[in-house]
Design an enzyme around this catalytic site. Structure first.
Site, mmCIF file in Angstrom:
data_model
loop_
_atom_site.group_PDB
_atom_site.id
_atom_site.type_symbol
_atom_site.label_atom_id
_atom_site.label_comp_id
_atom_site.label_asym_id
_atom_site.label_seq_id
_atom_site.Cartn_x
_atom_site.Cartn_y
_atom_site.Cartn_z
ATOM 1 C CB THR A 1 14.538 4.662 4.372
ATOM 2 O OG1 THR A 1 15.535 3.464 4.557
ATOM 3 C CG2 THR A 1 13.222 4.180 5.179
ATOM 4 C CB SER B 1 18.281 1.642 13.872
ATOM 5 O OG SER B 1 17.301 1.604 12.954
ATOM 6 C CB SER C 1 23.692 3.740 13.253
ATOM 7 O OG SER C 1 22.265 3.903 13.206
ATOM 8 C CE LYS D 1 8.119 5.715 13.918
ATOM 9 N NZ LYS D 1 7.230 4.530 14.624
ATOM 10 C CG ASN E 1 19.098 8.268 5.742
ATOM 11 O OD1 ASN E 1 19.349 9.451 6.236
ATOM 12 N ND2 ASN E 1 19.136 7.245 6.508
ATOM 13 C CG HIS F 1 19.573 11.603 11.598
ATOM 14 N ND1 HIS F 1 19.984 11.596 10.276
ATOM 15 C CD2 HIS F 1 19.538 10.148 11.898
ATOM 16 C CE1 HIS F 1 20.119 10.544 9.804
ATOM 17 N NE2 HIS F 1 19.939 9.572 10.671
ATOM 18 C CB CYS G 1 23.388 9.848 10.290
ATOM 19 S SG CYS G 1 22.971 8.591 9.297
ATOM 20 C CD GLU H 1 26.408 6.700 7.487
ATOM 21 O OE1 GLU H 1 26.738 5.471 7.748
ATOM 22 O OE2 GLU H 1 25.572 7.314 7.923
ATOM 23 C CG ASP I 1 -2.043 1.016 1.444
ATOM 24 O OD1 ASP I 1 -1.837 2.217 0.592
ATOM 25 O OD2 ASP I 1 -2.574 1.106 2.325
HETATM 26 N N1 COA Z 1 -0.835 3.086 5.829
HETATM 27 C C1 COA Z 1 -0.221 3.798 6.653
HETATM 28 N N2 COA Z 1 0.757 3.618 7.725
HETATM 29 C C2 COA Z 1 1.083 2.365 7.248
HETATM 30 C C3 COA Z 1 0.812 1.533 6.636
HETATM 31 C C4 COA Z 1 -0.374 1.944 5.540
HETATM 32 N N3 COA Z 1 -1.061 1.139 4.674
HETATM 33 N N4 COA Z 1 1.449 0.039 6.567
HETATM 34 C C5 COA Z 1 2.211 0.394 7.531
HETATM 35 N N5 COA Z 1 2.346 1.458 7.930
HETATM 36 C C6 COA Z 1 3.151 2.040 9.070
HETATM 37 C C7 COA Z 1 3.388 1.292 10.199
HETATM 38 O O1 COA Z 1 2.257 0.965 10.979
HETATM 39 C C8 COA Z 1 4.664 1.866 10.699
HETATM 40 O O2 COA Z 1 4.170 2.795 11.649
HETATM 41 P P1 COA Z 1 4.633 2.819 13.004
HETATM 42 O O3 COA Z 1 6.180 2.903 12.995
HETATM 43 O O4 COA Z 1 4.253 4.300 13.511
HETATM 44 O O5 COA Z 1 4.042 2.042 13.790
HETATM 45 C C9 COA Z 1 5.508 2.298 9.645
HETATM 46 O O6 COA Z 1 4.326 2.282 8.549
HETATM 47 C C10 COA Z 1 6.315 1.241 9.039
HETATM 48 O O7 COA Z 1 6.218 0.117 8.700
HETATM 49 P P2 COA Z 1 6.605 -1.257 9.524
HETATM 50 O O8 COA Z 1 5.978 -2.244 8.922
HETATM 51 O O9 COA Z 1 6.869 -0.931 10.859
HETATM 52 O O10 COA Z 1 8.186 -0.956 9.085
HETATM 53 P P3 COA Z 1 9.167 -1.863 8.183
HETATM 54 O O11 COA Z 1 9.101 -3.221 8.623
HETATM 55 O O12 COA Z 1 8.682 -1.711 6.743
HETATM 56 O O13 COA Z 1 10.575 -1.140 8.451
HETATM 57 C C11 COA Z 1 12.217 0.667 8.750
HETATM 58 C C12 COA Z 1 10.704 0.437 8.540
HETATM 59 C C13 COA Z 1 12.411 2.123 8.969
HETATM 60 C C14 COA Z 1 12.724 -0.001 10.016
HETATM 61 C C15 COA Z 1 12.993 0.072 7.633
HETATM 62 O O14 COA Z 1 12.769 0.879 6.536
HETATM 63 C C16 COA Z 1 14.422 0.280 7.714
HETATM 64 O O15 COA Z 1 15.243 -0.709 8.192
HETATM 65 N N6 COA Z 1 15.148 1.450 7.423
HETATM 66 C C17 COA Z 1 16.549 1.620 7.577
HETATM 67 C C18 COA Z 1 16.967 1.931 8.909
HETATM 68 C C19 COA Z 1 16.350 3.295 9.489
HETATM 69 O O16 COA Z 1 16.108 3.905 8.622
HETATM 70 N N7 COA Z 1 16.823 3.336 10.711
HETATM 71 C C20 COA Z 1 16.262 4.527 11.469
HETATM 72 C C21 COA Z 1 17.144 4.755 12.472
HETATM 73 S S1 COA Z 1 18.568 5.707 12.114
#
Ligand code: COA
Length: 391
Positions: free
Chosen positions: A152, A201, A309, A242, A276, A233, A111, A79, A29
């Site tokens: 991302t 992370s 990180s 968040k 990012n 960041h 970062c 990095e 979605d």
């Molecule tokens: N409509 C609206 N929101 C939706 C949705 C939809 N149809 N489907 C999922 N979501 C939301 C989830 O509820 C979640 O929100 P929340 O975090 O507020 O609970 C969000 O979208 C992300 O979905 P989720 O399934 O939890 O995440 P993911 O498994 O796809 O992973 C990351 C997300 C960021 C962990 C992943 O992209 C990643 O590893 N990124 C690289 C590392 C990173 O960016 N780290 C951050 C710290 S430096």
């Protein structure tokens, strides 16, 4: 004496992929990316660009005959290192025709390193107020096709001139830091994509925010109500939301959706379209805020949280200077983002495989970028950068 950011400019790539393309390909979605992560597009680098060309392109518009010779130090934060030994900044030093008496060094801590560079630059300017420091943060976020982190990804560079009596923002002296040895994100020397425990992370990011804030308060920092705006960041825009909600709870403040948008919304605009950019992302957020906020921010305090990180976090503040809008580069930045070539998923996937230089150190890159600087190839294991005639 006041020290801070006198000028700031960013550069991203001339190519991008709308996240709807990835959503369609993976049967997800699109709202998961748009609302769940807060991202719209990701910037994808042309094959003949890297952190050097992006960094040089970010800094180029800020330099002129008057200020070029005054730069005593170039700090290059990344990095996405291109060499184990030589600083990417030394290539940039030549491309920008900086003075041969200017010192150059590269800094790394995921970062976070651009913030170390900004703090070090402020200290250097305190010591020699007549000289300025050029800070460049430049990074390429690559996680790999089909990984959770893929949406991302992104790339970008930001350049900042740190000076005494700055025109844009003063960097306040108080800061709060937090460091801990954790494995939430890393990229071993033999890999060109990062390894990441994404969920972990985000947890460590929020812990580092709480701890940095606590230390910042102990250091005599400004209390939460003393800030009008906050920049974070941004590995993805939703992370900023968040983080801000978490900080408000930590401070015992209530945070409505409207107040959240007011306090951080203008800082998210560019990152939603770039993705990012690791070390550059916090400062692209600050730039986005200075260029897009509907209020006059003069005299207001902005809280900045930097996270890298591994991990290091730092919370500090800047105070916006009177008449800062007069030095805005908004039009150039918006034009840059709006004129990008939009790639389909298939075009992006092909490009993804073309970035790693051949192991034998001999390679010519196709002319693809429309930027001022390009990496033409590697010959005899040496990277060849040129200034193009197309600007
Ligand atoms: N409509 C609206 N929101 C939706 C949705 C939809 N149809 N489907 C999922 N979501 C939301 C989830 O509820 C979640 O929100 P929340 O975090 O507020 O609970 C969000 O979208 C992300 O979905 P989720 O399934 O939890 O995440 P993911 O498994 O796809 O992973 C990351 C997300 C960021 C962990 C992943 O992209 C990643 O590893 N990124 C690289 C590392 C990173 O960016 N780290 C951050 C710290 S430096």
């Amino acid at each position: 004496m006041s020290v801070g950011i006198d000028d700031i400019s960013f550069y991203s790539s001339s190519l991008c992929v709308p996240l709807t393309e990835l959503a369609m390909r993976y049967g997800v979605d699109p709202d998961k990316y748009r609302i769940g992560l807060g991202q719209e597009e990701m910037a994808i680098l042309a094959v003949d660009e890297d952190v050097v060309t992006m960094g040089a392109s970010a800094a180029w518009p800020m330099l002129n005959d008057e200020n070029r010779g005054n730069i005593g130090t170039l700090l290059f934060a990344t990095e996405t290192g291109i060499d184990q030994s030589k600083s990417a900044g030394v290539y940039v030093h030549r491309l920008l025709t900086l003075d041969s008496n200017c010192r150059v060094v590269e800094l790394k801590q995921a970062c976070y390193s651009a913030t170390a560079a900004v703090q070090m630059a402020c200290a250097l300017v305190m010591r020699q107020p007549e000289r300025s420091v050029l800070v460049i943060a430049s990074d390429i976020a690559r996680y790999g096709l089909g990984t959770l982190g893929e949406v991302t990804q992104g790339c970008g560079a930001v350049a900042m001139l740190i000076k005494s009596d700055p025109r844009l923002v003063e960097v306040c002296p108080e800061s709060g830091c937090y460091s801990e040895d954790v494995m939430d994100f890393w990229r071993p020397n033999y890999m060109d994509t990062a390894l990441v425990d994404g969920k972990y992370s985000t947890i460590v990011y929020l812990k580092a925010l709480r701890q940095s804030w606590k230390h910042y308060q102990q250091a005599g920092g400004i209390a939460f109500p003393g800030f009008s705006r906050f920049c974070y960041h941004l590995p993805f825009a939703k992370m900023g939301e968040k983080a801000h909600r978490k900080l408000a709870v930590t401070c015992g403040e209530s945070m409505s959706d409207a107040l959240l948008t007011e306090q951080i919304g203008s800082g998210l605009i560019y990152n939603r379209k770039i993705g990012n950019s690791y070390s550059a992302s916090l400062y692209i957020a600050l730039l986005s805020m200075l260029e897009n906020d509907t209020e006059d921010l003069s005299g207001w305090n902005i809280g900045l949280f930097s996270y890298g990180s591994g991990c290091v976090g730092e919370f500090f503040a800047v105070t916006v200077q009177p008449n800062y809008q007069a030095y805005s580069r908004r039009k150039a930045h918006v034009d840059q983002l709006e004129s990008r070539q939009v790639l389909s998923y298939d075009e992006y996937a092909v490009l993804f495989g073309q970035h790693s230089p051949r192991i034998d150190g001999e390679h010519d890159f196709l002319k693809m970028t429309n930027g001022r600087f390009r990496l033409t190839g590697l010959h005899d294991h040496k990277r060849i950068y040129i200034e193009t005639t197309v600007c």
